[in-house]
Design an enzyme around this catalytic site. Structure first.
Site, short mmCIF file in Angstrom:
data_model
loop_
_atom_site.label_atom_id
_atom_site.label_comp_id
_atom_site.label_asym_id
_atom_site.label_seq_id
_atom_site.Cartn_x
_atom_site.Cartn_y
_atom_site.Cartn_z
N ASP A 81 50.42 -1.20 -24.83
CA ASP A 81 51.70 -2.16 -24.88
C ASP A 81 52.07 -2.33 -23.30
OD1 ASP A 81 54.21 -3.58 -24.38
OD2 ASP A 81 55.27 -2.12 -25.89
N SER B 195 48.21 -20.11 -16.60
CA SER B 195 48.22 -21.21 -17.50
C SER B 195 48.26 -22.48 -16.82
CB SER B 195 49.30 -20.98 -18.58
OG SER B 195 49.36 -22.26 -19.53
N TYR C 73 57.93 -19.64 -20.92
CA TYR C 73 56.71 -19.55 -20.82
C TYR C 73 56.19 -19.98 -19.29
CZ TYR C 73 51.66 -19.75 -22.07
OH TYR C 73 50.29 -19.49 -22.03
N LYS D 47 54.43 -17.97 -16.36
CA LYS D 47 53.18 -18.05 -15.86
C LYS D 47 52.83 -18.66 -14.61
CE LYS D 47 50.73 -17.01 -19.63
NZ LYS D 47 49.87 -15.79 -19.44
#
Length: 268
Positions: A59, A145, A158, A162
C-alpha cells in the site's frame, strides 16, 4: 537485455501501465518486484512473468509497507536499481462523484492525494535510501500525467496531485545530484492511455464507443495510447542509455501538448 543485472520495483503493477512496464523490464533482463494493493491480482500477474518476477503486497500510502518492501529487496537482491512510482487513482473508481473545485469533498480530495502524491513521496524517499545503502546507481521513474500540466475542472484533485508529482520529481533529481548520488529521477506524462482506470468513465455499448471518440477528439493522433507505449519510455529511462537525463519530463500524449488543437484535415 538492456536491464540485465538490475533489480526493479514497480508500484500499481497488477494491471495496466504497471503490468506493461513489468513485462518490458523482465523481457530486458531485470529482476522485477511487482507491487500492488491488490495482492491476489499482482501475484497472478507476476506468475505469468516467470522466474524473473516476484509479487509484493504494498500500500503506497503506508510508510511501514515501503520499509518492509525495500528491506526485503535488499535482503534478497543486495541492490535496488530502479523504482517506478506508478500506482495512482482518479477518484472515480467507485463511481462518478464531484471532483470539481467547487463541489469536491475534502475527504475525496485527500484520498486522491494520499495515493498519487504521498505514495510517490514515500516511494522516492525509500528508493533513495535503499539505493544509497546498496551503493548502486539508480533510476526513479514517476508516472505523472498530462493532467499534471493543464487544468482539469472535473478532476481537480487528480490534476493537482499529478502536477505535484511533476514538481517533486525535479526536487528529487536535484537533491540526489547535490548529495553526489548516482540516482536519476524523471517523470512520464501520459495522456489518454487505455487502461482499466478509464472503465468507470467509458460506460458500455454504444455509449462506450461515443465516449471513447469524445475523449480523443482533441488528440492529433485520434486514438488512445497503449500501456506498452508508456512502458517503452520507462524502459529508456531505466536503462543506461539515459544516464545524463534527470529532472526531465517526457510527454506521451499523441501530440496534444504540441500546441493548440490541431485536428487532421478532413480531406486527407
Amino acid at each position: 537485455m538492456r536491464l540485465k543485472g538490475k533489480t526493479a520495483l514497480i508500484t500499481g503493477a497488477a494491471r495496466g501501465i504497471g503490468a506493461a512496464i513489468a513485462q518490458a523490464f523482465c523481457r530486458e533482463g531485470a529482476f522485477v518486484y511487482l507491487t500492488d494493493i491488490d495482492e491476489a491480482a499482482v501475484r497472478q500477474t507476476a506468475a505469468v512473468l516467470g522466474d524473473g518476477a516476484s509479487a509484493l503486497h504494498l500500500d503506497v500510502r503506508d510508510e511501514a509497507h515501503w520499509q518492509a518492501a525495500t528491506t526485503r529487496v535488499l535482503a534478497e537482491r543486495k541492490a535496488l536499481n530502479i523504482v517506478v512510482n506508478n500506482a495512482g487513482i482518479t477518484g472515480f473508481e467507485s463511481g462518478m462523484v464531484a471532483h470539481d473545485p467547487e463541489h469536491a469533498e475534502l475527504a475525496h480530495w485527500r484520498a486522491v492525494h494520499a495515493t498519487n502524491l504521498d505514495g510517490v513521496f514515500l516511494g522516492c524517499k525509500h528508493a533513495i535510501r535503499a539505493m544509497r545503502q546498496s551503493g548502486s546507481a539508480g533510476s526513479i521513474i514517476n508516472i505523472s500525467s498530462r493532467s499534471g500540466l493543464v487544468g482539469i475542472p472535473a478532476a481537480a484533485a487528480y490534476a493537482s496531485s499529478k502536477a505535484a508529482v511533476r514538481n517533486h520529481t525535479k526536487s528529487v533529481a536535484l537533491y540526489c545530484a547535490e548529495q553526489g548520488l548516482p540516482i536519476r529521477c524523471n517523470s512520464i506524462h501520459p495522456a489518454a492511455i487505455l487502461t482499466p482506470m478509464w472503465e468507470p468513465m467509458l460506460g458500455s455499448g454504444q455509449e462506450r464507443e461515443a465516449n471513447m471518440r469524445e475523449f480523443v477528439r482533441d488528440c492529433p493522433l485520434k486514438r488512445f495510447g497503449t500501456p506498452h507505449e508508456v512502458a517503452a519510455v520507462a524502459l529508456l529511462l531505466a536503462s543506461d542509455e539515459a544516464t545524463y537525463m534527470t529532472g526531465a519530463e517526457l510527454n506521451l500524449d499523441g501530440g496534444i501538448l504540441a500546441g493548440a488543437v490541431a485536428a487532421p484535415n478532413a480531406d486527407h
